[in-house]
Design a protein around this motif. Structure first.
Motif, PDB file in Angstrom:
ATOM      1  N   SER A  73       0.810  -1.227   0.000  1.00  0.00           N
ATOM      2  CA  SER A  73       0.000   0.000   0.000  1.00  0.00           C
ATOM      3  C   SER A  73       0.843   1.276   0.000  1.00  0.00           C
ATOM      4  N   LEU A  74       2.154   1.112   0.062  1.00  0.00           N
ATOM      5  CA  LEU A  74       3.048   2.271   0.222  1.00  0.00           C
ATOM      6  C   LEU A  74       2.879   3.293  -0.902  1.00  0.00           C
ATOM      7  N   GLY A  75       2.609   4.533  -0.514  1.00  0.00           N
ATOM      8  CA  GLY A  75       2.553   5.624  -1.481  1.00  0.00           C
ATOM      9  C   GLY A  75       1.311   5.679  -2.344  1.00  0.00           C
ATOM     10  N   LEU A  76       0.307   4.852  -2.034  1.00  0.00           N
ATOM     11  CA  LEU A  76      -0.893   4.827  -2.868  1.00  0.00           C
ATOM     12  C   LEU A  76      -2.035   5.592  -2.195  1.00  0.00           C
ATOM     13  N   ALA A  77      -2.887   6.190  -3.010  1.00  0.00           N
ATOM     14  CA  ALA A  77      -4.053   6.913  -2.497  1.00  0.00           C
ATOM     15  C   ALA A  77      -5.003   5.929  -1.813  1.00  0.00           C
ATOM     16  N   PRO A  78      -5.760   6.417  -0.799  1.00  0.00           N
ATOM     17  CA  PRO A  78      -6.634   5.526  -0.023  1.00  0.00           C
ATOM     18  C   PRO A  78      -7.562   4.649  -0.869  1.00  0.00           C
ATOM     19  N   ILE A  79      -8.116   5.193  -1.923  1.00  0.00           N
ATOM     20  CA  ILE A  79      -9.047   4.393  -2.732  1.00  0.00           C
ATOM     21  C   ILE A  79      -8.320   3.265  -3.462  1.00  0.00           C
ATOM     22  N   ILE A  80      -7.081   3.530  -3.856  1.00  0.00           N
ATOM     23  CA  ILE A  80      -6.267   2.504  -4.533  1.00  0.00           C
ATOM     24  C   ILE A  80      -5.819   1.451  -3.517  1.00  0.00           C
ATOM     25  N   VAL A  81      -5.506   1.902  -2.309  1.00  0.00           N
ATOM     26  CA  VAL A  81      -5.129   0.965  -1.241  1.00  0.00           C
ATOM     27  C   VAL A  81      -6.273  -0.027  -1.020  1.00  0.00           C
ATOM     28  N   LYS A  82      -7.490   0.477  -1.003  1.00  0.00           N
ATOM     29  CA  LYS A  82      -8.664  -0.402  -0.852  1.00  0.00           C
ATOM     30  C   LYS A  82      -8.711  -1.448  -1.948  1.00  0.00           C
ATOM     31  N   GLN A  83      -8.457  -1.008  -3.174  1.00  0.00           N
ATOM     32  CA  GLN A  83      -8.462  -1.951  -4.310  1.00  0.00           C
ATOM     33  C   GLN A  83      -7.387  -3.021  -4.151  1.00  0.00           C
ATOM     34  N   ILE A  84      -6.199  -2.589  -3.733  1.00  0.00           N
ATOM     35  CA  ILE A  84      -5.096  -3.548  -3.573  1.00  0.00           C
ATOM     36  C   ILE A  84      -5.460  -4.579  -2.497  1.00  0.00           C
ATOM     37  N   PHE A  85      -6.045  -4.122  -1.397  1.00  0.00           N
ATOM     38  CA  PHE A  85      -6.413  -5.075  -0.340  1.00  0.00           C
ATOM     39  C   PHE A  85      -7.540  -6.005  -0.782  1.00  0.00           C
ATOM     40  N   GLN A  86      -8.435  -5.503  -1.627  1.00  0.00           N
ATOM     41  CA  GLN A  86      -9.472  -6.390  -2.187  1.00  0.00           C
ATOM     42  C   GLN A  86      -8.831  -7.474  -3.054  1.00  0.00           C
ATOM     43  N   ILE A  87      -7.815  -7.079  -3.817  1.00  0.00           N
ATOM     44  CA  ILE A  87      -7.090  -8.042  -4.657  1.00  0.00           C
ATOM     45  C   ILE A  87      -6.416  -9.103  -3.774  1.00  0.00           C
ATOM     46  N   LEU A  88      -5.814  -8.662  -2.677  1.00  0.00           N
ATOM     47  CA  LEU A  88      -5.152  -9.625  -1.778  1.00  0.00           C
ATOM     48  C   LEU A  88      -6.172 -10.603  -1.204  1.00  0.00           C
ATOM     49  N   LYS A  89      -7.362 -10.087  -0.898  1.00  0.00           N
ATOM     50  CA  LYS A  89      -8.438 -10.946  -0.410  1.00  0.00           C
ATOM     51  C   LYS A  89      -8.809 -11.988  -1.465  1.00  0.00           C
ATOM     52  N   ASP A  90      -8.909 -11.547  -2.712  1.00  0.00           N
ATOM     53  CA  ASP A  90      -9.231 -12.466  -3.820  1.00  0.00           C
ATOM     54  C   ASP A  90      -8.137 -13.518  -3.987  1.00  0.00           C
ATOM     55  N   VAL A  91      -6.880 -13.066  -3.888  1.00  0.00           N
ATOM     56  CA  VAL A  91      -5.761 -14.014  -4.029  1.00  0.00           C
ATOM     57  C   VAL A  91      -5.819 -15.035  -2.890  1.00  0.00           C
ATOM     58  N   ALA A  92      -6.092 -14.558  -1.680  1.00  0.00           N
ATOM     59  CA  ALA A  92      -6.168 -15.455  -0.520  1.00  0.00           C
ATOM     60  C   ALA A  92      -7.292 -16.471  -0.685  1.00  0.00           C
ATOM     61  N   SER A  93      -8.373 -16.047  -1.324  1.00  0.00           N
ATOM     62  CA  SER A  93      -9.530 -16.940  -1.476  1.00  0.00           C
ATOM     63  C   SER A  93      -9.232 -18.096  -2.437  1.00  0.00           C
ATOM     64  N   THR A  94      -8.131 -18.009  -3.184  1.00  0.00           N
ATOM     65  CA  THR A  94      -7.712 -19.134  -4.027  1.00  0.00           C
ATOM     66  C   THR A  94      -6.940 -20.176  -3.208  1.00  0.00           C
ATOM     67  N   GLY A  95      -6.766 -19.906  -1.904  1.00  0.00           N
ATOM     68  CA  GLY A  95      -6.050 -20.853  -1.040  1.00  0.00           C
ATOM     69  C   GLY A  95      -4.599 -20.480  -0.817  1.00  0.00           C
ATOM     70  N   MET A  96      -4.168 -19.356  -1.413  1.00  0.00           N
ATOM     71  CA  MET A  96      -2.783 -18.912  -1.293  1.00  0.00           C
ATOM     72  C   MET A  96      -2.458 -18.513   0.148  1.00  0.00           C
ATOM     73  N   THR A  97      -1.303 -18.917   0.617  1.00  0.00           N
ATOM     74  CA  THR A  97      -0.798 -18.453   1.904  1.00  0.00           C
ATOM     75  C   THR A  97      -0.074 -17.125   1.672  1.00  0.00           C
ATOM     76  N   ILE A  98      -0.364 -16.145   2.526  1.00  0.00           N
ATOM     77  CA  ILE A  98       0.183 -14.797   2.315  1.00  0.00           C
ATOM     78  C   ILE A  98       0.861 -14.292   3.586  1.00  0.00           C
ATOM     79  N   PHE A  99       2.048 -13.769   3.413  1.00  0.00           N
ATOM     80  CA  PHE A  99       2.734 -13.059   4.501  1.00  0.00           C
ATOM     81  C   PHE A  99       2.861 -11.603   4.070  1.00  0.00           C
ATOM     82  N   LEU A 100       2.198 -10.741   4.806  1.00  0.00           N
ATOM     83  CA  LEU A 100       2.040  -9.343   4.419  1.00  0.00           C
ATOM     84  C   LEU A 100       2.744  -8.435   5.420  1.00  0.00           C
ATOM     85  N   VAL A 101       3.761  -7.730   4.944  1.00  0.00           N
ATOM     86  CA  VAL A 101       4.461  -6.741   5.754  1.00  0.00           C
ATOM     87  C   VAL A 101       3.843  -5.383   5.472  1.00  0.00           C
ATOM     88  N   GLU A 102       3.427  -4.660   6.499  1.00  0.00           N
ATOM     89  CA  GLU A 102       2.719  -3.398   6.271  1.00  0.00           C
ATOM     90  C   GLU A 102       2.950  -2.374   7.379  1.00  0.00           C
TER      91      GLU A 102
END
Ligand SMILES: Nc1ncnc2c1ncn2[C@@H]1O[C@H](COP(=O)(O)OP(=O)(O)O)[C@@H](O)[C@H]1O
Ligand SMILES: [Mg+2]
Length: 237
Positions: free
Chosen positions: A164-193
């Motif tokens: 999310s670094l350097g991104l506008a709040p609305i874009i940050v929301k989109q990126i986190f939605q994408i991460l949610k979608d990726v996680a829903s495929t069963g992917m294990t995620i380690f997120l540094v934030e």
């Protein structure tokens, strides 16, 4: 729960400076685990130590039962670990498509075409821009590209350094939605934030790092309401 990765008492030094102090953490298969902490806490150091850059000075990094702390970056990348690095580090003069193909280097080109189609389904914006130079895209699009490039190596564990670094709040929301979608495929995620609010809402579990040490751990929901976390990372309210 099968443990996928485990840090055991990991120390890292940069010359005389100790950047990680007896860090222990666990990532189980199918989890989203987050590591939050202020700028300079040691988050990127921890992530990059998985690839041996920097090398740890003591402790162990166990991945699927094997200590990988002394292995080469290539070995690690070709065994199911991929990262979207801090600052995205896409190849600016290459097209979107060429950047995606770079992601296949650890596993070879065999599935490249099919996997690229899969990425274009997940990230329609990248399909629209497939022949565009990466440097001419917006920050959010470049972040999508960095995530998609990492996914091109078919990782078992996706490592993300401050997407999310350097991104506008609305874009940050989109990126986190994408991460949610990726996680829903069963992917294990380690997120540094540093964006503790978004990260803890997404994650099953979290760790809080202060000056190279893990200070707190709990479920995402527990850490979100923890007074210390609220005070230090969520603006106190
Ligand atoms: N290559 C390096 N050489 C020396 N010190 C470094 C290097 N990279 C990071 N550091 C130091 O290590 C500490 C942790 O940095 P870093 O892991 O980048 O933190 P974060 O990602 O949480 O912002 C900081 O004090 C930083 O200045
Ligand atoms: Mg960092």
């Amino acid at each position: 729960m099968t443990t996928l990765m485990q840090f055991k008492d990991v120390d890292v030094h940069y010359g005389p400076i100790q950047a990680l102090k007896k860090v222990s953490l666990t990532i189980d298969e199918g989890e989203i685990v987050t590591l939050i902490g202020a700028n300079g806490a040691g988050k990127s150091t921890l992530l990059m130590s998985i690839f041996g850059q920097p090398r740890i000075s003591s402790g162990e990094i166990i991945y699927r039962g094997e200590d990988i702390s002394q292995k080469s970056a290539h070995y690690v990348a070709s065994n199911g670990l991929a990262q979207s690095p801090e600052g995205r580090r896409i190849f600016p003069s290459m097209s979107v498509e060429e950047n995606l193909l770079m992601g296949t280097i650890p596993i070879g080109m065999e599935h490249a075409e099919k996997d690229m189609q899969r990425m274009f389904e997940m990230f329609p914006r990248l399909l629209e821009r497939r022949n565009q130079r990466a440097s001419t895209m917006s920050g959010g699009e470049q972040q999508m590209l960095a995530i998609a490039r990492a996914l091109m190596s078919r990782p078992k564990l996706l490592l993300l350094d401050e997407p999310s670094l350097g991104l506008a709040p609305i874009i940050v929301k989109q990126i986190f939605q994408i991460l949610k979608d990726v996680a829903s495929t069963g992917m294990t995620i380690f997120l540094v934030e540093q964006n503790a609010n978004h990260a803890l809402k997404l994650a099953n579990r979290g760790y809080v790092m202060v000056n190279g040490e893990i200070k707190l751990t709990g479920t995402g929901a527990e850490l979100l309401v923890n007074p210390e976390v609220r005070e230090a990372y969520l603006g106190g309210h």
